[in-house]
Design an enzyme around this catalytic site. Sequence first.
Site, mmCIF file in Angstrom:
data_model
loop_
_atom_site.group_PDB
_atom_site.id
_atom_site.type_symbol
_atom_site.label_atom_id
_atom_site.label_comp_id
_atom_site.label_asym_id
_atom_site.label_seq_id
_atom_site.Cartn_x
_atom_site.Cartn_y
_atom_site.Cartn_z
ATOM 1 N N CYS A 193 0.822 -1.211 0.000
ATOM 2 C CA CYS A 193 0.000 0.000 0.000
ATOM 3 C C CYS A 193 0.858 1.263 0.000
ATOM 4 O O CYS A 193 0.680 2.157 -0.813
ATOM 5 C CB CYS A 193 -0.934 -0.021 1.212
ATOM 6 S SG CYS A 193 -1.785 1.521 1.472
ATOM 7 N N CYS B 261 -1.456 1.636 -3.148
ATOM 8 C CA CYS B 261 -2.459 2.701 -2.963
ATOM 9 C C CYS B 261 -1.878 4.119 -2.905
ATOM 10 O O CYS B 261 -2.361 5.005 -3.611
ATOM 11 C CB CYS B 261 -3.233 2.482 -1.668
ATOM 12 S SG CYS B 261 -3.535 0.782 -1.249
ATOM 13 N N LYS C 231 0.202 5.282 -6.042
ATOM 14 C CA LYS C 231 -0.765 5.263 -7.160
ATOM 15 C C LYS C 231 -1.678 6.474 -7.097
ATOM 16 O O LYS C 231 -1.955 7.120 -8.105
ATOM 17 C CB LYS C 231 -1.545 3.949 -7.107
ATOM 18 C CG LYS C 231 -2.590 3.717 -8.167
ATOM 19 C CD LYS C 231 -3.924 4.350 -7.921
ATOM 20 C CE LYS C 231 -4.520 4.091 -6.575
ATOM 21 N NZ LYS C 231 -4.990 2.749 -6.340
ATOM 22 N N TYR D 227 -8.501 -3.657 -11.452
ATOM 23 C CA TYR D 227 -8.204 -2.401 -10.748
ATOM 24 C C TYR D 227 -6.941 -1.733 -11.306
ATOM 25 O O TYR D 227 -6.940 -0.579 -11.701
ATOM 26 C CB TYR D 227 -7.925 -2.689 -9.273
ATOM 27 C CG TYR D 227 -9.104 -2.831 -8.355
ATOM 28 C CD1 TYR D 227 -9.478 -1.789 -7.520
ATOM 29 C CD2 TYR D 227 -9.805 -4.022 -8.260
ATOM 30 C CE1 TYR D 227 -10.523 -1.922 -6.616
ATOM 31 C CE2 TYR D 227 -10.856 -4.171 -7.365
ATOM 32 C CZ TYR D 227 -11.207 -3.115 -6.544
ATOM 33 O OH TYR D 227 -12.238 -3.249 -5.657
ATOM 34 N N GLU E 282 -6.707 1.643 -13.641
ATOM 35 C CA GLU E 282 -6.143 2.828 -12.981
ATOM 36 C C GLU E 282 -4.917 3.320 -13.744
ATOM 37 O O GLU E 282 -4.796 4.511 -14.055
ATOM 38 C CB GLU E 282 -5.766 2.502 -11.534
ATOM 39 C CG GLU E 282 -6.998 2.326 -10.651
ATOM 40 C CD GLU E 282 -6.666 2.069 -9.191
ATOM 41 O OE1 GLU E 282 -5.510 1.705 -8.889
ATOM 42 O OE2 GLU E 282 -7.572 2.248 -8.350
ATOM 43 N N HIS F 47 -26.544 21.410 -2.929
ATOM 44 C CA HIS F 47 -26.703 21.857 -4.298
ATOM 45 C C HIS F 47 -25.696 22.935 -4.653
ATOM 46 O O HIS F 47 -25.460 23.815 -3.837
ATOM 47 C CB HIS F 47 -28.131 22.402 -4.475
ATOM 48 C CG HIS F 47 -28.461 22.731 -5.885
ATOM 49 N ND1 HIS F 47 -28.614 21.770 -6.857
ATOM 50 C CD2 HIS F 47 -28.645 23.934 -6.494
ATOM 51 C CE1 HIS F 47 -28.893 22.363 -8.005
ATOM 52 N NE2 HIS F 47 -28.912 23.664 -7.808
ATOM 53 N N GLU G 167 -25.563 14.964 -4.672
ATOM 54 C CA GLU G 167 -26.984 15.165 -4.364
ATOM 55 C C GLU G 167 -27.873 14.272 -5.228
ATOM 56 O O GLU G 167 -29.031 14.022 -4.891
ATOM 57 C CB GLU G 167 -27.400 16.636 -4.505
ATOM 58 C CG GLU G 167 -27.475 17.117 -5.935
ATOM 59 C CD GLU G 167 -27.953 18.562 -6.061
ATOM 60 O OE1 GLU G 167 -28.889 18.943 -5.337
ATOM 61 O OE2 GLU G 167 -27.379 19.303 -6.880
HETATM 62 P P1 NDP Z 1 -7.623 -7.802 -10.639
HETATM 63 O O1 NDP Z 1 -8.005 -9.127 -10.142
HETATM 64 O O2 NDP Z 1 -8.433 -6.621 -10.273
HETATM 65 O O3 NDP Z 1 -7.514 -7.832 -12.228
HETATM 66 C C1 NDP Z 1 -6.750 -8.786 -12.887
HETATM 67 C C2 NDP Z 1 -7.041 -8.672 -14.368
HETATM 68 O O4 NDP Z 1 -6.206 -9.564 -15.074
HETATM 69 C C3 NDP Z 1 -8.486 -9.050 -14.709
HETATM 70 O O5 NDP Z 1 -8.969 -8.167 -15.664
HETATM 71 C C4 NDP Z 1 -8.336 -10.459 -15.272
HETATM 72 O O6 NDP Z 1 -9.288 -10.780 -16.239
HETATM 73 C C5 NDP Z 1 -6.973 -10.365 -15.936
HETATM 74 N N1 NDP Z 1 -6.361 -11.681 -16.037
HETATM 75 C C6 NDP Z 1 -6.232 -12.613 -15.061
HETATM 76 N N2 NDP Z 1 -5.639 -13.721 -15.539
HETATM 77 C C7 NDP Z 1 -5.396 -13.496 -16.841
HETATM 78 C C8 NDP Z 1 -4.830 -14.274 -17.871
HETATM 79 N N3 NDP Z 1 -4.396 -15.502 -17.648
HETATM 80 N N4 NDP Z 1 -4.761 -13.738 -19.113
HETATM 81 C C9 NDP Z 1 -5.218 -12.491 -19.350
HETATM 82 N N5 NDP Z 1 -5.764 -11.704 -18.415
HETATM 83 C C10 NDP Z 1 -5.859 -12.206 -17.161
HETATM 84 O O7 NDP Z 1 -6.107 -7.647 -10.201
HETATM 85 P P2 NDP Z 1 -5.157 -6.373 -10.129
HETATM 86 O O8 NDP Z 1 -3.801 -6.925 -10.338
HETATM 87 O O9 NDP Z 1 -5.637 -5.278 -10.992
HETATM 88 O O10 NDP Z 1 -5.316 -5.926 -8.624
HETATM 89 C C11 NDP Z 1 -5.156 -6.882 -7.578
HETATM 90 C C12 NDP Z 1 -6.010 -6.519 -6.407
HETATM 91 O O11 NDP Z 1 -5.437 -5.434 -5.714
HETATM 92 C C13 NDP Z 1 -7.420 -6.063 -6.770
HETATM 93 O O12 NDP Z 1 -8.282 -7.128 -6.966
HETATM 94 C C14 NDP Z 1 -7.792 -5.218 -5.593
HETATM 95 O O13 NDP Z 1 -8.305 -6.020 -4.581
HETATM 96 C C15 NDP Z 1 -6.449 -4.636 -5.154
HETATM 97 N N6 NDP Z 1 -6.319 -3.243 -5.660
HETATM 98 C C16 NDP Z 1 -7.164 -2.306 -5.179
HETATM 99 C C17 NDP Z 1 -7.096 -1.010 -5.626
HETATM 100 C C18 NDP Z 1 -8.058 0.003 -5.081
HETATM 101 O O14 NDP Z 1 -8.651 -0.239 -4.031
HETATM 102 N N7 NDP Z 1 -8.262 1.127 -5.768
HETATM 103 C C19 NDP Z 1 -6.127 -0.585 -6.641
HETATM 104 C C20 NDP Z 1 -5.301 -1.666 -7.106
HETATM 105 C C21 NDP Z 1 -5.399 -2.939 -6.630
HETATM 106 P P3 NDP Z 1 -10.723 -11.395 -15.867
HETATM 107 O O15 NDP Z 1 -11.446 -10.305 -15.165
HETATM 108 O O16 NDP Z 1 -11.302 -11.759 -17.161
HETATM 109 O O17 NDP Z 1 -10.439 -12.564 -14.969
#
Ligand code: NDP
Length: 456
Positions: free
Chosen positions: A43, A48, A51, A177, A181, A435, A440
Amino acid sequence: MKNCDFDLFVIGAGSGGVRTSRVAADLGARVAIAEERYFGGTCVNVGCVPKKLFSYAGHYADDWEDSRGFGWNPGQPQFDWPSLLANKDKEISRLNGIYRTILESRKIQIFNERARLAGPHAIEIGGERVSARHILLAVGGWPWKNPFPGNELAITSNEIFHLPELPESMLVYGGGYIATEFASILHGLGVDVTLVYRGDKLLRGFDEDIRAFISGEIGKRLRVVFNREIAQIERAGKGNLLVTLSDGERIHAGQVLCATGRKPMTADLGLENTGVKTNANGAIEVDENFETAEPGIFAVGDAINRVTLTPVALAEGQIVARSLFGGQDTRMDYEYIPSAVFCHPNIATVGSTEAQANTTGRPYDVFLAKVRQLKHTLSGRDELSLIKLIVDCETQRVIGLHMAGPDAGEIAQGFAVAMNCGATKADFDRTIGIHPTLAEEFVTMRNRRKEHSSAA
Ligand code: NDP
């Protein structure tokens, strides 16, 4: 057990580990913590916090452009990546120091080394063995790249925070995510971004209306390629990569950011010396008290892969410390956890998606509005915001709140309090709006999109 070196030994000084250590020490426990990398974990160091700082940086491009409609003549903007990195690094070092102080001021023993489990109450650290009544595994997660030829040429979210130069073009891979982002942030910083995702809408798991809406909004700003995967990456000269997609399309990019998920960092922890069990994804299995299959060993945060968000790890760690050393018996409530995605525009969500509401068999109403923010009447920006409420028909409780729009996270946090208190649609309706704001809209929603929808 009384003769143990420590009452609690924590492995990992990220969000969950530090919070558990602090609360345990405040309750009188003798605590030690081991951290081989950086204080504050993902984080603070590669997640976080930096980022969000980058996200602010990315938004200036919009502000600059929007200001013209308000009479400003802002000239030609210039962005300096090394300055952003240096200022960000300074802030992160300050936070690392704060985390260390939190521990030191409570006389928590710090080991700047890798720790491994040597037995149910034994830890191996720096060539020595120490004992503890309780052990907490708060080891976090690590970016995972899906396998394809050349994936070693792609960077992850770990490296993006330290890139010596910002490339002119980047391909971002994934639709979750981190991918959404960073695609937004990098675009805001002037990089020519292509976002490639294997699905047909970004952000699987979010409400379908939000997914469709944000896919469209992000698609207005940069090229989003759906239903495609990376087949391979090759070098194509200095600072240039050639990415081949599953349909044969070839894209040149200065860098490829692979954001295909994260996995718990549970390898080589000495789990085999204990009864701790992991699932197929490497996540540590715990019960409702966060205790593993080995009595006395607990785990929280990304290592258990339930809801991988910093505030959740903090809450889980606090529960462990209070139950072990404060005699409190509290259960973690995973309902109505708000979260935000800092893509442009931001997304925020609390409670059920419509798909989840649909599986309950209970009738629900949907209220949905697409609005143009007042600001954009003068800025001229072609950007809408989406506001959605899902209401349980029987209880009239607002069970789902979703938004895509500026500062969505700031707006949704307060509504999450109301929803945790059981707020009904009538409670929303009798609340006076502020407002003119976007927020709102949540208290002025009159038009149902669907009445009494239900799968059953
Ligand atoms: P996510 O799980 O959010 O996203 C992973 C992405 O990778 C998905 O779109 C998934 O596709 C794709 N993917 C997975 N496996 C493959 C594959 N074999 N081939 C191609 N594409 C693939 O993970 P992130 O790494 O973005 O983030 C990890 C976690 O960290 C998040 O889930 C969240 O909990 C946390 N986080 C939170 C944030 C916040 O609160 N703002 C910011 C960043 C991270 P599909 O959906 O089709 O499975």
